[in-house]
Design a protein around this motif. Structure first.
Motif: not given
Length: 313
Positions: A133, A157, A161
């Protein structure tokens, strides 16, 4: 850019409004009518945090009251931001914390951002995930000059991403427009949390199921249905009681892959049912519309099952 201490855009007209007057008390969750009738200071006190570190947005629309709907209020606030020069919009964007960034790890965010990022535990990543991240945040900020902003309540998540990596390939104009659209989604949800009778539609999705025992021609009462995420973590579980069951509701669904698990073995071991060979039946599916309703219609028998899924919205 205006040289205020916080570094955020502060339109001249917002500084001339009488915002220092004594507050009249508003309920913790006022109605739109109460916000329309409140003095300017109370209005700004209640809605000043809707746009991250940018109370000037609420100040820009306070003189436009009364608003006929919360949607009209939200559109006015977004229009105030869109009407600003690019430098001012970028200043507003820079008021947002990075996703899974240093502010998240240190707990140095507004309460809204803490709740939003906390839904994916972005402040508690392991070293490898944190480094990934951090690298994306640094690359995005170097390319565009502001942080990557996403309505994280609509994502897992994995999908966050994927979007992050894809948006790095965009040009600046696309990201300026896309970022404002994401802020629109974020602030729409924040307004709904602050106004009792907000009347905003299209905010929430749902996952529901109805299970029929085809051998008996009746609902499969007592059948446990569980919802798991792509990693196998249990998200919700319920038991068919004869009128269907709702597994997720009341918030945007997170985009990603999921698995519905039918506990047929336990069901068919109940008195009055026929024993079968099936135990736990997994049904994999994907959610790609966070505000939609996903409806599963299932039919089960001791040795077979069938499933149909519809999406509404």
């Amino acid at each position: 850019m205006d040289g205020n201490a916080g570094g955020f855009y502060d339109p001249p007209h917002s500084r001339t409004r009488p915002i220092a007057m004594p507050l009249r008390t508003l309920p913790a969750l006022p109605t739109l009518a109460q916000l329309n009738a409140a003095d300017a200071a109370a209005f700004l006190d209640h809605l000043g945090g809707v746009f991250e570190h940018a109370p000037w947005v609420a100040a820009a629309v306070v003189g436009q009251r009364p608003f006929a709907s919360t949607d009209a209020l939200h559109r006015a606030m977004l229009a105030a931001v869109a009407a600003c020069p690019e430098e001012a919009r970028v200043a507003l964007f820079n008021g947002h914390p990075e996703l899974a960034g240093a502010a998240a790890r240190l707990g140095q965010m507004t309460s809204d951002s803490v709740r939003e990022q906390g839904g994916l535990a972005l402040g508690a990543l392991d070293a490898a995930d944190g480094a990934r991240w951090d690298a994306l945040n640094a690359a995005y900020r170097a390319r565009f000059g502001f942080p990557f902003i996403l309505c994280i309540k609509r994502h897992t998540r994995a999908t966050a991403l994927a979007v992050f990596e894809a948006r790095l390939a965009n040009d600046l104009a696309t990201e300026l427009a896309g970022t404002l659209a994401e802020i629109g989604r974020i602030t729409r949800l924040r307004l709904a949390e602050r106004i009792a009778d907000h009347g905003l539609d299209g905010l929430h999705g749902s996952v529901a199921a109805h299970v029929l025992d085809s051998r008996r021609g009746l609902p499969a009462q007592g059948l446990r249905v569980a919802l798991h995420d792509a990693d196998g973590a249990l998200l919700a579980a319920s038991v068919e009681e004869g009128c269907g069951l709702t597994l997720l509701a009341g918030a945007p669904l997170r985009m990603g892959r999921y698995e519905l698990r039918l506990h047929l073995g336990d069901y068919h071991r109940q008195p009055g049912t026929a024993a079968g060979l099936l135990d736990v039946v997994p049904i994999a599916f994907a959610i790609d519309a966070p505000e939609a309703g996903y409806r599963f219609t299932l039919s089960v028998a001791p040795w077979a099952y069938s499933v149909a899924c519809t999406r509404e919205g």
